[in-house]
Motif scaffolding. Structure first.
Motif: not given
Length: 204
Positions: A8-13, A86-94
């Motif tokens: 999930a984190m990878g997809i969001s990133y 946590l997963v949502g943050v990864m979109a911002i990181v990306g």
């Protein structure tokens, strides 16, 4: 659970990593937006380079990345607020450190808005109004974004959202302000670009 979380984190990133500003500028103008204006791939620089319509389009696309990040998170963990955040943050990181741009990117404002719209819409409405007033008065989008970022955790708290959302808002605040370090230096030195800049010059 760990594999699902990493997936999930990878997809969001990856969603967050899509450089819409760069893609739209190359499609519409045939230019690399990083070589013009502020050199940023976000909506403000897209407006300077391509005009209001394309600036709004890039803003909506970047907001959509954050919204989709939370949608992915809820699909994997519908009853786990912390993991959703946590997963949502990864979109911002990306967006800020895009895989497709050698881990560089934008400031994360629009993508953060997309994440927060789906979590705390009332708080974000107030932040947006403050942002719009600051930009209208000062003509500095970066100043509005910095102050707006600082208000995010405060407004989420005042709107009686869950504590974990307040913590998430604080993380977004840190991400956005950190991403605006160059803008803060230019604001302090009086060299920051205003939204009303009429002639776009190639970045030095």
């Amino acid at each position: 659970m760990i594999i699902r979380l990493l997936l999930a984190m990878g997809i969001s990133y990856l969603l967050g990593s899509i450089p819409f500003g760069l893609l739209v500028a190359k499609s519409v103008k045939g230019v690399d937006i990083r070589n013009y204006g502020s050199g940023n791939i976000g909506a403000t620089n897209a407006y300077r380079v391509m005009g209001l319509g394309m600036g709004v389009l890039v803003a909506l696309l970047d907001i959509g990345k954050g919204f989709l990040g939370i949608t992915v998170a809820r699909g994997f963990f519908p009853e786990e607020p912390f993991l959703i955040l946590l997963v949502g943050v990864m979109a911002i990181v990306g967006h800020n450190w895009s895989l497709f741009l050698k881990f560089t990117g934008g400031r994360g404002v629009a993508t953060s808005v997309g994440v927060l719209i789906s979590l705390a819409p009332g708080a974000i409405l107030v932040v947006f109004i403050v942002w719009a007033l600051i930009v209208a008065i000062t003509k500095y989008v970066s100043l509005g974004s910095i102050i707006g970022a600082g208000l995010i955790p405060i407004m989420i708290f005042l709107f009686n959202n869950p504590t974990v959302y307040v913590i998430f808002g604080l993380l977004i605040c840190i991400f956005v302000i950190y991403g605006h370090k160059p803008n803060i230096k230019r604001l302090l030195s009086g060299t920051e670009n205003k939204i009303t800049q009429s002639k776009v010059k190639k970045k030095d």
